[in-house]
Design an enzyme around this catalytic site. Structure first.
Site, PDB file in Angstrom:
ATOM      1  N   ASP A 172      38.272  36.187  49.140  1.00 47.90           N
ATOM      2  CA  ASP A 172      38.299  37.570  49.211  1.00 47.90           C
ATOM      3  C   ASP A 172      39.143  38.199  47.974  1.00 47.90           C
ATOM      4  O   ASP A 172      39.361  39.195  47.875  1.00 47.90           O
ATOM      5  CB  ASP A 172      38.760  38.147  50.473  1.00 47.90           C
ATOM      6  CG  ASP A 172      40.375  37.502  50.553  1.00 47.90           C
ATOM      7  OD1 ASP A 172      40.543  36.259  50.481  1.00 47.90           O
ATOM      8  OD2 ASP A 172      41.150  38.502  51.083  1.00 47.90           O
ATOM      9  N   HIS A 202      40.575  31.322  42.431  1.00 48.42           N
ATOM     10  CA  HIS A 202      41.690  31.955  41.948  1.00 48.42           C
ATOM     11  C   HIS A 202      41.843  31.452  40.385  1.00 48.42           C
ATOM     12  O   HIS A 202      42.936  31.323  40.043  1.00 48.42           O
ATOM     13  CB  HIS A 202      42.662  31.091  43.048  1.00 48.42           C
ATOM     14  CG  HIS A 202      43.015  31.708  44.109  1.00 48.42           C
ATOM     15  ND1 HIS A 202      43.544  31.338  45.056  1.00 48.42           N
ATOM     16  CD2 HIS A 202      41.950  32.806  44.976  1.00 48.42           C
ATOM     17  CE1 HIS A 202      43.493  31.798  46.098  1.00 48.42           C
ATOM     18  NE2 HIS A 202      42.537  32.650  46.074  1.00 48.42           N
ATOM     19  N   TYR A 270      45.855  35.504  39.968  1.00 50.56           N
ATOM     20  CA  TYR A 270      46.374  33.984  40.136  1.00 50.56           C
ATOM     21  C   TYR A 270      46.379  33.106  38.877  1.00 50.56           C
ATOM     22  O   TYR A 270      47.125  32.349  38.968  1.00 50.56           O
ATOM     23  CB  TYR A 270      45.246  33.329  41.175  1.00 50.56           C
ATOM     24  CG  TYR A 270      45.715  33.499  42.771  1.00 50.56           C
ATOM     25  CD1 TYR A 270      46.430  32.835  43.241  1.00 50.56           C
ATOM     26  CD2 TYR A 270      45.020  34.634  43.267  1.00 50.56           C
ATOM     27  CE1 TYR A 270      46.721  33.139  44.843  1.00 50.56           C
ATOM     28  CE2 TYR A 270      45.259  35.140  44.430  1.00 50.56           C
ATOM     29  CZ  TYR A 270      46.281  34.185  45.331  1.00 50.56           C
ATOM     30  OH  TYR A 270      46.328  34.493  46.557  1.00 50.56           O
TER      31      TYR A 270
END
Length: 447
Positions: A172, A202, A270
């Protein structure tokens, strides 16, 4: 046309994210009708707190839906169309160790990145494979929609160790960033635009974002992100209705520095852990990490709210609401159930979608979802900078899965050494030895 009613199993029924899924399912019953919802968790006491509240809410809003909460795999997995899996092996107590052990050695401790993510991955692999095996035994035609972290390692494990399973791995995080993009652009929803994106979980980049008339939205977004990151105009004006935790606000701000490395794309947040790891260590509190933050806030808030629902015997005044990631998983389930051909970002085998990249890598790219599963879209060639970063990270993920399946200390040491967050092999070994001790009850024996 009458839509077939679905039977849903939430695997990880005791998760604090479970109420959000239930609220989203209830909000979408007109387009995704449900006949049965089950919860499954190996921690019955934790699950009961969530399940009792959800059962009250279901009885009030959709009493026709049958509800079952169980710790028995046969009861849980029989007669199921979809398994929505979000398990956390070791719970937040182990996440805390994942984060704090690397920090002892000056290495960032994070849930899905670096040594912490590797540690969590070594715990998650067995748990997710167990869920797949239960599903294939009791409901072999079901789909598993997995967003158990760390998604990249779990996805590689399922590709390698359960290659024919009906599992789709999702995340998500891009969805959450796209909601912020919509706010920056002044749009109502992330569904008001279509994206091109590639990378690993990520670990990816947006390359094109256009509205439904074909207008290019990237120039405006890039201008904003290069200056403010993914902090929204409302947050910048200190007028945000929703309080954002300090650690997340830093993450959204840091995206501006990440974006400077490539003027043609917009980054996943990330990437900061891999491109600026020393910066993250410098601001980290080794005594109070993100795990502590979650336990002190989200954990207490959700369980307190569920207990209030149970005590009042009603969910009429509950503050529980659908989460961003819950909307994403319902969209995916609907597409699979009714062949809506929704376009979504999924984690899938590359198989030539990125033409100059390992075909066996699990990449995160746009796919069209049919009743037969994802149809990945072709991305083409990617630039050398992103390709080099991704090749290194894919090697880490593959080495972790090989270490788990072979019981190989050497390969896990190599995986930690290869992570961009770790300075050298000596530090990698020190971290690994501490993680082995901490995970004695969870990891396979390594030799």
């Amino acid at each position: 046309m009458t839509l077939k009613k679905q039977s849903i199993l939430v695997a990880g029924g005791g998760s604090t994210f479970t109420p959000g899924i239930i609220m989203m399912l209830l909000d979408n019953l007109d387009t995704f009708p449900i006949r049965q919802i089950k919860f499954y968790d190996n921690d019955g006491d934790r699950q009961k707190q969530i399940a009792d509240a959800c059962e009250i809410i279901l009885n009030e809003r959709a009493p026709e839906i049958e509800f079952v909460a169980t710790t028995d795999p046969a009861t849980a997995f029989t007669d199921i169309d979809f398994v929505m899996a979000h398990i956390r092996v070791g719970k937040y107590a182990m996440r805390e160790k994942d984060e704090k052990i690397p920090l002892k050695y000056g290495v960032i401790g994070q849930e899905t990145c670096g040594p912490g993510g590797i540690s969590y991955g070594m715990r998650s692999i067995g748990g997710v494979l167990e869920l797949i095996d239960y599903m294939e035994e009791y409901s072999p035609d079901a789909w598993m929609l997995n967003y158990s972290n760390p998604a990249a390692i779990v996805a590689e494990a399922t590709r390698k160790l359960r290659p024919n399973s009906r599992i789709i791995n999702i995340c998500d995080m891009p969805v959450g960033i796209e909601y912020r993009m919509a706010d920056i652009l002044g749009l109502k929803s992330r569904k008001d635009f279509v994206v091109r994106y590639y990378g690993l979980n990520h670990f990816g980049w947006w390359t094109d974002i256009r509205d439904h008339e074909g207008n290019d939205l990237m120039p405006k977004l890039k201008e904003w992100v290069h200056e403010h990151g993914y902090v929204t105009p409302e947050e910048l004006a200190d007028a945000s209705e929703e309080e954002v935790e300090e650690s997340w606000m830093h993450t959204y701000e840091k995206a501006k520095e990440v974006s400077w490395l490539d003027e043609d794309t917009l980054p996943n947040t990330y990437l900061k852990y891999y491109l600026y790891p020393q910066d993250e260590v410098a601001i980290a509190n080794p005594d109070y990490t993100r795990a502590n933050e979650v336990m002190d806030h989200r954990e207490k808030q959700v369980f307190s709210e569920c207990n209030q629902v149970v005590n009042y015997g009603s969910g009429a005044k509950t503050t529980l609401k659908a989460d961003d990631h819950a909307s994403y998983i319902v969209d995916l389930a609907r597409a699979l159930a009714y062949n809506t051909r929704e376009r979504m970002l999924l984690i899938v085998p590359n198989n030539g979608s990125i033409v100059n990249f390992d075909p066996t890598a699990m990449v995160e790219i746009p796919c069209i979802i049919t009743s037969n599963g994802p149809e990945p879209l072709v991305t083409g060639e990617i630039p050398r900078f992103q390709k080099g970063l991704m090749e290194q990270q894919v090697a880490v993920e593959k080495l972790v899965v090989e270490a788990w399946s072979e019981g190989s200390y050497q390969k896990l040491w190599q995986a930690i050494t290869l992570s961009r967050t770790v300075p050298n092999a000596r530090v990698a070994k020190q971290i690994l030895d501490d993680l082995i001790e901490a995970n004695a009850s969870y990891w396979p024996e390594l030799s």
